[in-house]
Design an enzyme around this catalytic site. Structure first.
Site, short mmCIF file in Angstrom:
data_model
loop_
_atom_site.label_atom_id
_atom_site.label_comp_id
_atom_site.label_asym_id
_atom_site.label_seq_id
_atom_site.Cartn_x
_atom_site.Cartn_y
_atom_site.Cartn_z
N CYS A 9 0.85 -1.19 0.00
CA CYS A 9 0.00 0.00 0.00
C CYS A 9 0.89 1.25 0.00
O CYS A 9 1.70 1.41 -0.90
CB CYS A 9 -0.94 -0.05 1.21
SG CYS A 9 -2.08 1.33 1.40
N ASP B 276 -8.38 -1.97 -8.04
CA ASP B 276 -7.72 -1.04 -7.12
C ASP B 276 -7.78 0.38 -7.66
O ASP B 276 -7.01 0.74 -8.56
CB ASP B 276 -6.26 -1.47 -6.92
CG ASP B 276 -5.57 -0.69 -5.81
OD1 ASP B 276 -6.17 0.26 -5.28
OD2 ASP B 276 -4.43 -1.04 -5.47
N HIS C 268 -7.22 -3.96 -3.64
CA HIS C 268 -6.21 -3.24 -2.86
C HIS C 268 -6.13 -3.87 -1.47
O HIS C 268 -7.13 -4.02 -0.78
CB HIS C 268 -6.60 -1.76 -2.74
CG HIS C 268 -5.57 -0.94 -2.03
ND1 HIS C 268 -4.41 -0.53 -2.65
CD2 HIS C 268 -5.52 -0.47 -0.77
CE1 HIS C 268 -3.69 0.16 -1.78
NE2 HIS C 268 -4.34 0.21 -0.63
#
Length: 253
Positions: free
Chosen positions: A134, A189, A221
């Site tokens: 991330c 995502d 994600h």
């Protein structure tokens, strides 16, 4: 199964003291070193388990609390399992910390993390590997571009805004990178849309960086994070396969 030791350490930075989790195989080493950058939910038991798994493969792994300026981990109280209903309330607490971070401060911190690894008697000499998740994927790329002589390999998984139109987007450092890079995006995502995937690929290719960028079909994600609803077991295992292969190619055994 290789026995692993894990402990908490403090890393002195220019702005204070960052708490961090360290894992390594049982024994005195030395072991190839890896800097592990957290996702936005922060340093927590799941990331420690991931670090332990990586350490069991023969690595010294440092997982710093990137939010240390706001307090020691856990900076935000998290449920054992992060479901979609919990996310809005958590991000109300997380976003101010994210916005307070600057590339300059983060790379000053990175210098401290890399210095800690270089000074550790458990660490083998030479450049390190980096893995990030991330927000950590951007930190991995930025660190590889800021300290090219210190980084042999860097990987990022379900990264966010790696190649935005911002003046300080991480992909703009591509020309400084000497490490081998691997990025695995999720096709579900919104934080890394197709135009950014293409822009990152072009920047790395134009800069002559040894790299591979892939899109994991059907993944969301956060697919590596088993304590969240975004977890995808198949994609997570694929991430381990690619990450370990990258480090086996590039880090001194």
């Amino acid at each position: 199964m290789t026995a692993v030791r894990g402990t908490t350490v403090d890393v002195t930075t220019a702005d204070g003291v960052a708490d961090a989790y360290v894992a390594h195989p049982d024994g005195d080493g030395p072991f190839p070193a890896v800097l592990f950058y957290m996702d936005a939910f922060g340093l927590r038991p799941h990331l420690e388990k991931m670090a332990d798994r990586l350490a069991a493969e023969g690595y010294l792994v440092l997982v710093p609390n990137v939010f240390y300026r706001a307090g020691r981990a856990p900076v935000v109280e998290l449920p054992d399992f992060i479901d979609p209903a919990a996310r809005p309330g958590l991000f109300e607490q997380i976003m101010p910390m994210l916005r307070s971070l600057t590339p300059e401060g983060l790379m000053s911190d990175a210098r401290a993390y890399l210095g800690w690894l270089a000074d550790s008697p458990l660490a083998a000499g030479g450049p390190v590997g980096i893995t990030g998740y991330c927000m950590g994927a951007g930190l991995a790329l930025r660190t590889a571009g800021t300290y090219p002589d210190r980084v042999a390999a860097a990987a990022g998984f379900h990264g966010a805004n790696l190649a935005s139109e911002a003046d300080d987007s991480p992909h703009l450092l591509a020309g400084e990178v000497t490490a081998e890079l691997y990025f695995a995006h999720a096709d579900q995502d919104s934080a890394m849309p197709v135009e950014q995937i293409d822009r990152l690929e072009k920047a790395l290719t134009d800069a002559g960086v040894t790299h591979r960028c892939e899109v994991y079909a059907g993944a969301h994600h956060g697919y590596t994070q088993a304590d969240t609803a975004a977890y995808d077991a198949e994609a997570a295992e694929r991430h381990w396969t690619e990450l370990l292969a990258l480090f086996e190619r590039t880090l001194t055994p």
